[in-house]
Motif scaffolding. Sequence first.
Motif, PDB file in Angstrom:
ATOM      1  N   SER A   1       0.858  -1.184   0.000  1.00  0.00           N
ATOM      2  CA  SER A   1       0.000   0.000   0.000  1.00  0.00           C
ATOM      3  C   SER A   1       0.889   1.226   0.000  1.00  0.00           C
ATOM      4  N   VAL A   2       0.308   2.360  -0.339  1.00  0.00           N
ATOM      5  CA  VAL A   2       1.099   3.585  -0.406  1.00  0.00           C
ATOM      6  C   VAL A   2       0.779   4.521   0.742  1.00  0.00           C
ATOM      7  N   SER A   3      -0.179   4.188   1.551  1.00  0.00           N
ATOM      8  CA  SER A   3      -0.482   5.005   2.711  1.00  0.00           C
ATOM      9  C   SER A   3      -1.219   4.162   3.726  1.00  0.00           C
ATOM     10  N   PRO A   4      -1.210   4.544   5.006  1.00  0.00           N
ATOM     11  CA  PRO A   4      -1.907   3.764   6.018  1.00  0.00           C
ATOM     12  C   PRO A   4      -3.395   3.644   5.745  1.00  0.00           C
ATOM     13  N   SER A   5      -3.970   4.574   4.961  1.00  0.00           N
ATOM     14  CA  SER A   5      -5.409   4.525   4.714  1.00  0.00           C
ATOM     15  C   SER A   5      -5.804   3.472   3.708  1.00  0.00           C
ATOM     16  N   ALA A   6      -4.830   2.880   3.014  1.00  0.00           N
ATOM     17  CA  ALA A   6      -5.177   1.945   1.951  1.00  0.00           C
ATOM     18  C   ALA A   6      -5.926   0.744   2.479  1.00  0.00           C
ATOM     19  N   SER A   7      -5.489   0.213   3.633  1.00  0.00           N
ATOM     20  CA  SER A   7      -6.162  -0.974   4.151  1.00  0.00           C
ATOM     21  C   SER A   7      -7.577  -0.672   4.582  1.00  0.00           C
ATOM     22  N   ALA A   8      -7.810   0.545   5.066  1.00  0.00           N
ATOM     23  CA  ALA A   8      -9.156   0.906   5.469  1.00  0.00           C
ATOM     24  C   ALA A   8     -10.060   1.169   4.292  1.00  0.00           C
ATOM     25  N   SER A   9      -9.452   1.309   3.117  1.00  0.00           N
ATOM     26  CA  SER A   9     -10.238   1.590   1.927  1.00  0.00           C
ATOM     27  C   SER A   9     -10.287   0.408   0.979  1.00  0.00           C
ATOM     28  N   ALA A  10      -9.967  -0.789   1.497  1.00  0.00           N
ATOM     29  CA  ALA A  10      -9.907  -1.965   0.631  1.00  0.00           C
ATOM     30  C   ALA A  10     -11.269  -2.285   0.066  1.00  0.00           C
ATOM     31  N   PRO A  11     -11.313  -2.956  -1.109  1.00  0.00           N
ATOM     32  CA  PRO A  11     -12.577  -3.297  -1.717  1.00  0.00           C
ATOM     33  C   PRO A  11     -13.326  -4.390  -0.973  1.00  0.00           C
ATOM     34  N   PRO A  12     -14.585  -4.638  -1.341  1.00  0.00           N
ATOM     35  CA  PRO A  12     -15.400  -5.589  -0.620  1.00  0.00           C
ATOM     36  C   PRO A  12     -14.798  -6.973  -0.612  1.00  0.00           C
TER      37      PRO A  12
ATOM     38  N   THR B   1     -17.325  11.291   2.245  1.00  0.00           N
ATOM     39  CA  THR B   1     -17.444   9.866   1.939  1.00  0.00           C
ATOM     40  C   THR B   1     -16.808   9.100   3.077  1.00  0.00           C
ATOM     41  N   ASN B   2     -17.306   7.915   3.320  1.00  0.00           N
ATOM     42  CA  ASN B   2     -16.756   7.075   4.378  1.00  0.00           C
ATOM     43  C   ASN B   2     -16.637   5.655   3.872  1.00  0.00           C
ATOM     44  N   SER B   3     -15.469   5.067   4.071  1.00  0.00           N
ATOM     45  CA  SER B   3     -15.217   3.674   3.728  1.00  0.00           C
ATOM     46  C   SER B   3     -15.083   2.895   5.037  1.00  0.00           C
TER      47      SER B   3
ATOM     48  N   TYR C   1     -23.228 -10.498  -2.665  1.00  0.00           N
ATOM     49  CA  TYR C   1     -21.921 -11.102  -2.911  1.00  0.00           C
ATOM     50  C   TYR C   1     -20.954 -11.013  -1.740  1.00  0.00           C
ATOM     51  N   ASN C   2     -21.298 -10.310  -0.660  1.00  0.00           N
ATOM     52  CA  ASN C   2     -20.344 -10.156   0.440  1.00  0.00           C
ATOM     53  C   ASN C   2     -20.937 -10.545   1.794  1.00  0.00           C
ATOM     54  N   GLY C   3     -21.956 -11.413   1.774  1.00  0.00           N
ATOM     55  CA  GLY C   3     -22.662 -11.733   3.008  1.00  0.00           C
ATOM     56  C   GLY C   3     -21.978 -12.743   3.894  1.00  0.00           C
ATOM     57  N   THR C   4     -21.010 -13.489   3.392  1.00  0.00           N
ATOM     58  CA  THR C   4     -20.311 -14.469   4.212  1.00  0.00           C
ATOM     59  C   THR C   4     -18.950 -13.930   4.614  1.00  0.00           C
ATOM     60  N   LEU C   5     -18.710 -13.847   5.929  1.00  0.00           N
ATOM     61  CA  LEU C   5     -17.420 -13.414   6.451  1.00  0.00           C
ATOM     62  C   LEU C   5     -16.774 -14.600   7.150  1.00  0.00           C
ATOM     63  N   ALA C   6     -15.785 -15.192   6.492  1.00  0.00           N
ATOM     64  CA  ALA C   6     -15.048 -16.285   7.110  1.00  0.00           C
ATOM     65  C   ALA C   6     -14.246 -15.747   8.288  1.00  0.00           C
ATOM     66  N   PRO C   7     -13.809 -16.612   9.206  1.00  0.00           N
ATOM     67  CA  PRO C   7     -12.941 -16.135  10.296  1.00  0.00           C
ATOM     68  C   PRO C   7     -11.729 -15.393   9.737  1.00  0.00           C
ATOM     69  N   GLY C   8     -11.542 -14.164  10.172  1.00  0.00           N
ATOM     70  CA  GLY C   8     -10.477 -13.327   9.638  1.00  0.00           C
ATOM     71  C   GLY C   8     -10.851 -12.593   8.370  1.00  0.00           C
ATOM     72  N   GLY C   9     -12.009 -12.941   7.771  1.00  0.00           N
ATOM     73  CA  GLY C   9     -12.449 -12.293   6.544  1.00  0.00           C
ATOM     74  C   GLY C   9     -13.052 -10.923   6.811  1.00  0.00           C
ATOM     75  N   SER C  10     -13.114 -10.107   5.780  1.00  0.00           N
ATOM     76  CA  SER C  10     -13.632  -8.753   5.940  1.00  0.00           C
ATOM     77  C   SER C  10     -14.437  -8.333   4.736  1.00  0.00           C
ATOM     78  N   ALA C  11     -15.244  -7.303   4.918  1.00  0.00           N
ATOM     79  CA  ALA C  11     -15.994  -6.676   3.831  1.00  0.00           C
ATOM     80  C   ALA C  11     -15.861  -5.174   3.987  1.00  0.00           C
ATOM     81  N   THR C  12     -15.774  -4.482   2.875  1.00  0.00           N
ATOM     82  CA  THR C  12     -15.708  -3.026   2.902  1.00  0.00           C
ATOM     83  C   THR C  12     -16.946  -2.461   2.227  1.00  0.00           C
ATOM     84  N   ILE C  13     -17.593  -1.564   2.906  1.00  0.00           N
ATOM     85  CA  ILE C  13     -18.765  -0.882   2.379  1.00  0.00           C
ATOM     86  C   ILE C  13     -18.486   0.611   2.430  1.00  0.00           C
ATOM     87  N   GLY C  14     -19.360   1.395   1.861  1.00  0.00           N
ATOM     88  CA  GLY C  14     -19.118   2.820   1.903  1.00  0.00           C
ATOM     89  C   GLY C  14     -20.350   3.624   1.566  1.00  0.00           C
TER      90      GLY C  14
END
Length: 538
Positions: A408-419, A452-454, A502-515
């Motif tokens: 990533s190029v900035s600390p915010s990249a992980s918080a802005s990851a896609p779904p 906007t909020n991610s 398409y993002n309703g299942t969150l495996a252990p450690g899995g994540s989803a990004t909405i905004g």
Amino acid sequence: MGQKTRKAGLAFMAAALAVTGAVYGVTRSASADVVAQLSGPQLVADMGAGWNLGNTLEASTNGIPSETAWGNPAVTQAFIDRVRASGFRTIRIPVSYLGHIGAGPDYTVNAAWLNRVQQVVDYAYSRGLYVLINMHGDGYKTVAGSWLICDASDQTTIRAKYQKVWQQVATRFQSYNEHLIFESMNENFDGQYGNPTQPCYSNINAYNQLFVDTVRRTGGTNASRWLLVPGWNTNIDYTAGSYGFVIPTDQYRSSTVPAAEQRLMISVHYYDPWDFTGTEDGTITQWGAAATNPAKKSVWGQEDFLDGQLKKMHDTFVTRGYPVFVGEYGSIDKTTYDSTNNRYRADYARALVTAATKYGAATAYWDNGWNGQHGFGLFDRSAATVTQQGIIDAIMTGIGSQPSNSPSVSPSASASAPPSGSPSASPSTSPSATAGACRVTSAVSAWNTGLTNSITVTNTGTTAVNGWKLAFTLAAGQTITAGWSATYSPTSGTVTATNASYNGTLAPGGSATIGYQAGHTGNAAAPTGFTLNGATCS
């Protein structure tokens, strides 16, 4: 993509498949839009999965553009809504001008054509999608009436014409927010495959610089809009390598853009290996590690090569703050020769999108509207139905499969990851959906009266969450005006975001990004009180 993939006189086949996908929130009218100044990583994450409206507004006959010239039907709102419902958040719209440009010195673009371009843009823009428009066929030697030719003798006339056309286009769209992105040109080169030549590459650099300066000087949102520029033939090696590509200066951009941030993106295309993706025969029909017949698999261009090419773009541009856009990729239908071909087409799409996401690039699948032998189509455009759900599912999986150790190029990249999550999941939204433990990160980007909020929610428990509702409380005076990757209700106060299909299942450690995008009355604070299916999130 050029004429080698156009299909004149297409016969479109209705498909029986229908699809439900990402559900967006309240849509916005163009007149109500404001500028949200997203950073590069935020923009790429927000653009999500992209798709090309190919062989349509760039189609032409005898040098006159016409959207039905190559056999595709006229674009409708219903069809764009189908693309959107399938989970795509970005639509690239190739545009040719050619014979719709009047004589110099004004080079006036035909008003009816520009009106139609705007209407098609609005089909997507009004639904909250990102839209990219470019100057496409004008730079192809193989297209009748082309003129943006880098090795032509009269470069003074070419540049004057180029400047006037972009000035008119940019002025027409100057009030649109940054969900509209301009791309200077398409696959511009001298038509000879091999190492770039000079001064042709110098002329391509000059076009890009003239494009940036012209758009910026039209003012309005154009002063801060994201602009997309390609190198030689949108080739990765010739753009990232030492072959002569020069990133334009951006001296006329708005002073509201933070000095440490860019507002330029780099455009490349990816069709390697061509014997799998584009050669119209039955020799190479399989791709990737899962291929079962070595004789049907190319001897190069597999996963390791793909990863290396995207990493090259990351190391050359993304690390310097310039997002990358893989504006075209895909592979043709060869099921006539090999009934398993679609499996490998899906594998290819998934691998490309996964690698691009990993290395900070957005993507757009090339769809020429043709279904059947040698077609790139994912949809039946006449019926507004899906024809290649497996490939769409693969794309949506790829956009949500970014590993936690990705660059990533900035600390915010992980918080802005896609779904994140599987598009094939069948989530439940009933009260019996599992709760689990959770962690939430929120990345707010605010301006004047908007923001906007991610939001990224991670399952920190040991069991999967199947179907989720994320509740949170907005700051006083905030109202959601548009949302993506979830449905939001109500739009103020304590809001519940319900997963998309398409993002309703969150495996252990899995994540989803909405905004979401919201208006505010002076308080742009992040939301508080996050709970996932009733469990408090850290």
